[in-house]
Design an enzyme around this catalytic site. Structure first.
Site, PDB file in Angstrom:
ATOM      1  N   ARG B 142      23.083 -28.384  36.240  1.00  0.00           N
ATOM      2  CA  ARG B 142      23.996 -29.245  35.496  1.00  0.00           C
ATOM      3  C   ARG B 142      24.370 -28.648  34.133  1.00  0.00           C
ATOM      4  O   ARG B 142      25.399 -29.008  33.570  1.00  0.00           O
ATOM      5  CB  ARG B 142      23.418 -30.664  35.361  1.00  0.00           C
ATOM      6  CG  ARG B 142      23.406 -31.415  36.709  1.00  0.00           C
ATOM      7  CD  ARG B 142      22.883 -32.832  36.597  1.00  0.00           C
ATOM      8  NE  ARG B 142      21.451 -32.869  36.377  1.00  0.00           N
ATOM      9  CZ  ARG B 142      20.530 -33.023  37.326  1.00  0.00           C
ATOM     10  NH1 ARG B 142      20.900 -33.152  38.588  1.00  0.00           N
ATOM     11  NH2 ARG B 142      19.250 -33.039  37.031  1.00  0.00           N
ATOM     12  N   GLU B 179       5.408 -31.134  36.481  1.00  0.00           N
ATOM     13  CA  GLU B 179       4.375 -32.172  36.557  1.00  0.00           C
ATOM     14  C   GLU B 179       3.262 -31.709  37.507  1.00  0.00           C
ATOM     15  O   GLU B 179       2.082 -31.831  37.216  1.00  0.00           O
ATOM     16  CB  GLU B 179       5.009 -33.469  37.050  1.00  0.00           C
ATOM     17  CG  GLU B 179       4.104 -34.674  36.939  1.00  0.00           C
ATOM     18  CD  GLU B 179       4.779 -35.958  37.432  1.00  0.00           C
ATOM     19  OE1 GLU B 179       4.164 -37.019  37.285  1.00  0.00           O
ATOM     20  OE2 GLU B 179       5.902 -35.875  37.965  1.00  0.00           O
TER      21      GLU B 179
END
Lengths: 193, 255
Positions: B142, B179
């Site tokens: 993006r 994560e």
């Protein structure tokens, strides 16, 4: 005749096309042996040539009443938005599976070995809108063909596909569902080969 | 070393919307029958804390000769640019994507709003034009949507920072934590030169892990990263802190 090369369609002798071509780098044997990869990242480093690229597409499409510029992930994202902004159209990203959040429609297409899938957001494009599809390069036309089908499934009219680079020799074998294809330059060859 | 301030006012003002506000009426997706599909929301409407944005106040960006004392002040420094609220309301929130519990900030609806998308780019261009920035690095994917229009407008190169094995030819790579596990980011060797001044662009900053990897890649080759710029910040994830002394500029701050 489906392909239109810029040099034969209004831009004969335009020095910008040579500048664009010169700015593209060829990387041999990527992603695998035998493929001479046309690397547009060097074009993006050449501000003038990059601007010429966008300007040529903008000049072509700005008076065609285009309200949708669809760009194919990921290199279509590098060219499409600038064109969309300049002609006052929406930018619609066409993405690999599972990247777009929310409701999508998907279209499968053939690769050399296997299949892949392109997705578009439901509701991004309305029936009757006039659209162009932008990508950096067209080879077999498989990805562009999937992009066209996605847009047509929601009732958009695909006016043209625009690519920076395209092969001349695949004329007739190009899968573009009969849509016109506008190409700025042909692939570069390695100097000295 | 004192971090260069994005907002040089000593009293930044946050205009915080009430948590009971309904999802904005403004268009997200038009329906074929002429109605509108509103932004996705479940029980909790998105709350946008709109960070103060100074329209014309542009503090000097980290060049060696700048001093904090020279930063100009403007009478309007505490006003929010009127373009911000339309940009904010054009962003759609998708609950539980890519997994339960995550309220995903979807900028694709911003790209469908031609004026808001134009304004987004303009806000960045106004900030960075004339600041001797020669490199705009955009993070896949993006960042590829916002970076090139900015680069073109300010006369800079665009450098894509990509996932592994996408860039042909010689690359340098930087590993960063996710994560669970790690990922890698790559940049072309030779795309940038030592001494160049760069921006790093992405749609959103969460933990700041990806932006930090991009900064490290650029700094490894001697580039001066002047600022990171994102459309959206998720302040609770403290990405700004993770950037340390690198300034961060955002248009919308979302909790």
């Amino acid at each position: 005749m489906v392909e239109m090369f810029a040099a034969e369609n209004g831009l004969k002798g335009d020095p910008r096309l040579q500048a664009i071509s010169n700015a593209i780098r060829v990387v041999p044997h990527f992603p695998k042996q035998g493929i001479m990869f046309q690397d547009i990242t060097t074009l993006l480093l050449d501000h003038k040539a990059f601007k010429h690229t966008v300007d040529i597409f903008v000049d072509r499409y700005k008076d065609m009443d285009i309200s949708v510029v669809a760009g194919v992930e990921a290199r279509g994202f590098m060219f499409g938005p600038s064109i969309a902004l300049a002609i006052g159209a929406k930018f619609v990203p066409l993405r690999k599976p599972k990247k777009l959040p929310g409701e999508v429609i998907a279209e499968a297409y053939e690769l050399e070995y296997g299949r892949d899938c392109l997705e578009m957001h439901v509701g991004a494009v309305e029936a009757g809108e006039r659209a162009i599809v932008i990508d950096d390069l067209v080879a077999t036309g498989g990805t562009l063909s999937a992009a066209i089908r996605l847009l047509e499934r929601v009732g958009a009219q695909v006016v043209e596909c625009g690519c920076v680079i395209g092969l001349r020799e695949v004329k007739g074998q190009l899968r573009l569902n009969g849509k016109p294809l506008y190409i700025l330059v042909e692939p570069r060859e390695i100097d000295g080969c | 070393m004192q971090r260069a301030l994005i907002f040089s006012s000593s009293n930044p003002i946050y205009s915080q919307l009430s948590t009971t506000i309904a999802p904005p009426d403004s268009a997200v997706f038009p329906k074929r029958d002429g109605g509108w599909i509103g932004p996705f929301s479940s029980n909790q409407p998105p709350v946008f804390r709109l960070r103060n944005y100074k329209r014309t106040l542009l503090p000097p960006l980290c060049s060696a000769s700048d001093s904090v004392a020279n930063q100009p002040t403007m009478a309007s420094q505490d006003e929010q640019d009127p373009r911000i609220s339309k940009i904010s309301s054009a962003i759609r929130v998708i609950p539980n994507f890519p997994k339960p519990g995550i309220m995903f900030q979807d900028i694709t609806t911003l790209l469908l709003d031609t004026k808001a998308f134009r304004d987004t780019i303009d806000l960045f261009v106004e900030r960075y034009r004339g600041k001797d920035i020669s490199v705009v690095a955009g993070i896949e994917a993006r960042g590829f949507i916002f970076g090139p229009p900015i680069a073109l407008a300010i006369g800079a190169k665009f450098v894509p920072m990509r996932k592994p094995n996408k860039l042909p030819g010689e690359v340098i790579s930087e590993e960063y934590s996710l994560e669970y596990g790690t990922d890698k980011m790559e940049m072309h060797v030779g795309a940038v030169q030592a001494g160049e001044r760069a921006l790093v662009i992405d749609d959103l900053i969460a933990t700041g892990g990806t932006l930090c990897a991009a900064i490290r890649l650029l700094e490894r080759v001697g580039v001066h990263v002047v600022e990171c710029a994102c459309v959206i910040e998720l302040p609770e994830l403290k990405g700004r802190d993770r950037l340390g002394d690198k300034p961060l500029f955002v248009l919308v701050s979302s909790t």
